[in-house]
Write a protein that holds these residues in place. Sequence first.
Motif, PDB file in Angstrom:
ATOM      1  N   VAL A 271      -3.727  -8.261 -13.727  1.00 60.45           N
ATOM      2  CA  VAL A 271      -4.067  -6.835 -13.670  1.00 60.45           C
ATOM      3  C   VAL A 271      -5.537  -6.650 -13.339  1.00 60.45           C
TER       4      VAL A 271
ATOM      5  N   LEU B 166       2.107   1.772  -3.504  1.00 67.75           N
ATOM      6  CA  LEU B 166       1.093   2.329  -4.406  1.00 67.75           C
ATOM      7  C   LEU B 166       0.788   3.788  -4.090  1.00 67.75           C
TER       8      LEU B 166
ATOM      9  N   ASN C  43       0.827  -1.207   0.000  1.00 62.60           N
ATOM     10  CA  ASN C  43       0.000   0.000   0.000  1.00 62.60           C
ATOM     11  C   ASN C  43       0.863   1.260   0.000  1.00 62.60           C
TER      12      ASN C  43
ATOM     13  N   LYS D 144      -6.861  -4.779  -9.878  1.00 63.63           N
ATOM     14  CA  LYS D 144      -7.664  -3.553  -9.943  1.00 63.63           C
ATOM     15  C   LYS D 144      -9.005  -3.725  -9.237  1.00 63.63           C
TER      16      LYS D 144
ATOM     17  N   PRO E 194       4.240   8.106  -6.360  1.00 58.71           N
ATOM     18  CA  PRO E 194       3.769   8.604  -7.668  1.00 58.71           C
ATOM     19  C   PRO E 194       3.994   7.613  -8.808  1.00 58.71           C
ATOM     20  N   VAL E 195       3.498   6.391  -8.658  1.00 62.23           N
ATOM     21  CA  VAL E 195       3.540   5.378  -9.718  1.00 62.23           C
ATOM     22  C   VAL E 195       2.179   4.699  -9.750  1.00 62.23           C
ATOM     23  N   SER E 196       1.784   4.258 -10.920  1.00 61.19           N
ATOM     24  CA  SER E 196       0.489   3.603 -11.061  1.00 61.19           C
ATOM     25  C   SER E 196       0.600   2.120 -10.736  1.00 61.19           C
ATOM     26  N   LEU E 197      -0.550   1.493 -10.490  1.00 60.13           N
ATOM     27  CA  LEU E 197      -0.575   0.060 -10.246  1.00 60.13           C
ATOM     28  C   LEU E 197      -0.012  -0.708 -11.436  1.00 60.13           C
ATOM     29  N   THR E 198      -0.330  -0.287 -12.653  1.00 61.51           N
ATOM     30  CA  THR E 198       0.171  -0.968 -13.851  1.00 61.51           C
ATOM     31  C   THR E 198       1.680  -0.910 -13.919  1.00 61.51           C
ATOM     32  N   GLN E 199       2.270   0.252 -13.573  1.00 62.36           N
ATOM     33  CA  GLN E 199       3.729   0.372 -13.589  1.00 62.36           C
ATOM     34  C   GLN E 199       4.374  -0.561 -12.573  1.00 62.36           C
TER      35      GLN E 199
END
Length: 427
Positions: A421, A271, A268, A425, A274-279
């Motif tokens: 993914v 996340l 957590n 999400k 400053p990075v996205s979950l996909t990254q």
Amino acid sequence: MTAFFALIRKDLILFLSDRRALVISLALPIVIAAFFGSLFGGTAKTSAIDVALVQQDTSEIGNRIAAGLKADPNLHITPLALAEAEKAVRKGDQKVAIVLPAGFGEAAGAALFGGGRKPSIPLLYDPSQPAVLAMVKGMLTQQVMSVVSAEMFGGKMGQAMTERSLHQLDEQARTDPDSKVLRDLLASVQKYQSLPKKTDAQAGEGGAARGLSMPFTTADQQLSSGIAEQGYNAYAHAFAGMGVQFILFMGIDMGIGILLARRSGVWNRLLAAPVSLTQVLLARAASGAIIAFALLCVVFAVGVFGFGVHIASLPGFIGMALCFGVLTASLGLVIAAFGKTPEAARKIAMFAILVMVMLGGAWMPSFLFPQWMQTLTMAVPTRWAIDGLDAITWRGMDAVAAAPAMGVQLGFALVFGLLAVWKFKRA
């Protein structure tokens, strides 16, 4: 992108810092691959079959059969008494015991032309060795045919038996005209027996053995598709199978690492950066793929330089290793996405991967499977990984031939990645 590469660098440093895990990841597939390679063939000379010989027939024929069996390089003959041979076979010390019964030579000679009862040679064998029994039967048949026919056509026993048979047929010819045909045949055999015998030196030059022998030989030639003609290499397949198996275990550790990070709260906090979950997921997959690729390269480097494994296509191997690395990483993400607890996920994933590598042909080549199972396992990604590595090693194919295996692995990796993914999400 700086954060993305930083995440990859972090995973690589963590993996390399655990020296014990690194050594185990490399040593286990190499040691087990070497074991299975030597077990199923390898490059070593095949050992002779342990066979006990109980020789109760001490006639000329019995002695020559025993000598022929002892001279066969495929057999390791141990003369034993009958009771000792039975005990040795029961214990598994001898795979087969051949019992040459008393009077076998004379009885076999009489039966050669259909004039007597066929004698029997008892074969005592370990029930776990049916294939060995068939091989021993073939070699025994060759020796018996050669020795018995040689004695009947040129030995003292054969001459005496022919003489007796001619006298009997002379008596039978008075009442049975058909027996004259057999008498003429034996008369010709008697003329052949009276020919001067050649010396051992002359026999070596012209093959003067007068007995019957196998009317053909075989010229064994291994064939492989493509640019290499080396044939099946058990070490090449063993390194492919064990490499795939243990690197997939590393993929389990990757997925369990994410579950542990989620339990501890590190996930957590990551996340929240400053990075996205996909990254984050892509970085994790990229680092896992790099590690899997490097491990497979090191495992096969040991196979090449230590066990004579031949890589026919370096581009094909690199492509297969990269695709398998991506497959391993995506499988780790699926384990992390659908696993509820690290403990439960590890047990389920371990079971699933063991089934996958078994069906994929990691433990034994898939071409040994029944046809229905070969068709079924085409839906297993490990089958494509191992077949692709086999293709560019012992089968001698190029990168183009391995391209379907690469494509299927990437297809499975894409499906696994999308599922991971989607699940992350939703969480």
